[in-house]
Design an enzyme around this catalytic site. Structure first.
Site, PDB file in Angstrom:
ATOM      1  N   MET A 181       0.847  -1.205   0.000  1.00 50.00           N
ATOM      2  CA  MET A 181       0.000   0.000   0.000  1.00 50.00           C
ATOM      3  C   MET A 181       0.876   1.245   0.000  1.00 50.00           C
ATOM      4  O   MET A 181       0.740   2.129   0.834  1.00 50.00           O
ATOM      5  CB  MET A 181      -0.975  -0.002   1.190  1.00 50.00           C
ATOM      6  CG  MET A 181      -1.733  -1.281   1.217  1.00 50.00           C
ATOM      7  SD  MET A 181      -3.365  -1.342   1.900  1.00 50.00           S
ATOM      8  CE  MET A 181      -4.164   0.113   1.569  1.00 50.00           C
ATOM      9  N   HIS A 182       1.804   1.242  -0.936  1.00 47.43           N
ATOM     10  CA  HIS A 182       2.649   2.417  -1.113  1.00 47.43           C
ATOM     11  C   HIS A 182       3.262   2.424  -2.504  1.00 47.43           C
ATOM     12  O   HIS A 182       3.250   1.414  -3.215  1.00 47.43           O
ATOM     13  CB  HIS A 182       3.743   2.478  -0.047  1.00 47.43           C
ATOM     14  CG  HIS A 182       4.460   1.182   0.219  1.00 47.43           C
ATOM     15  ND1 HIS A 182       5.127   0.469  -0.745  1.00 47.43           N
ATOM     16  CD2 HIS A 182       4.595   0.456   1.365  1.00 47.43           C
ATOM     17  CE1 HIS A 182       5.659  -0.609  -0.203  1.00 47.43           C
ATOM     18  NE2 HIS A 182       5.333  -0.660   1.071  1.00 47.43           N
TER      19      HIS A 182
END
Ligand code: TYD
Length: 142
Positions: free
Chosen positions: A52-53
């Protein structure tokens, strides 16, 4: 910089004989960068979403050396692909500024991550809205 189209799966050569299998991953030979950092993820399960980046600098190759997991990549502008990592000789190359999520880990999953840069917290973009804004502002859709 829209690198979404440069995400790709890699297939490593397997040196197998009666003793088992051996896969070699050499920096700048089997992956498109010199490897500066190695980390691995295990003990995650089917309920967990990791990553999630996006990274401003680091490029990665992810390999499930044991078990399976999925990797979703996005460009924040509507493009999205899901890859299933289910073989120790398969990798996925993720260039910088591509959003990534790793999930659906099997109980035995060991996800090996090779990175082009040393760890630098500041180069991680962990807020999806911020990522989308950056991608839009830099005209990455073109
Ligand atoms: P995190 O980036 O949240 O992992 P993932 O991308 O798999 O979701 O990292 C988890 C923790 O580990 C966080 O405290 C930062 C630390 N970490 C390092 O110190 N060095 C590293 O190279 C990485 C990838 C993480």
């Amino acid at each position: 910089m829209n690198n979404f189209a440069n995400v790709q799966t890699l297939s490593f050569k397997e040196h197998g004989d009666e003793r088992g299998s051996l896969v070699v991953v050499e920096g700048a030979v089997d992956v498109p960068f010199d490897i500066k950092r190695v980390f691995y993820i295990y003990g995650s399960d089917a309920t967990v979403i990791r990553g999630m980046h996006a990274n401003r600098k680091s490029r990665f190759v992810l390999i499930n050396v044991a078990g399976t997991s999925k990797v979703k990549v996005k460009d924040g502008l509507g493009n999205e692909t899901i890859y299933l990592l289910d073989r120790p000789r398969m990798g996925i190359y993720i260039p910088q500024m591509v959003w990534k999520e790793m999930y659906d880990f099997s109980a035995d999953a060991v996800l090996l991550c090779l990175a082009s840069e040393h760890y630098e917290q500041e180069e991680y973009i962990r807020d999806y809205d911020e990522y989308v804004r950056i991608m839009q502002e830099t005209d990455c859709g073109k």
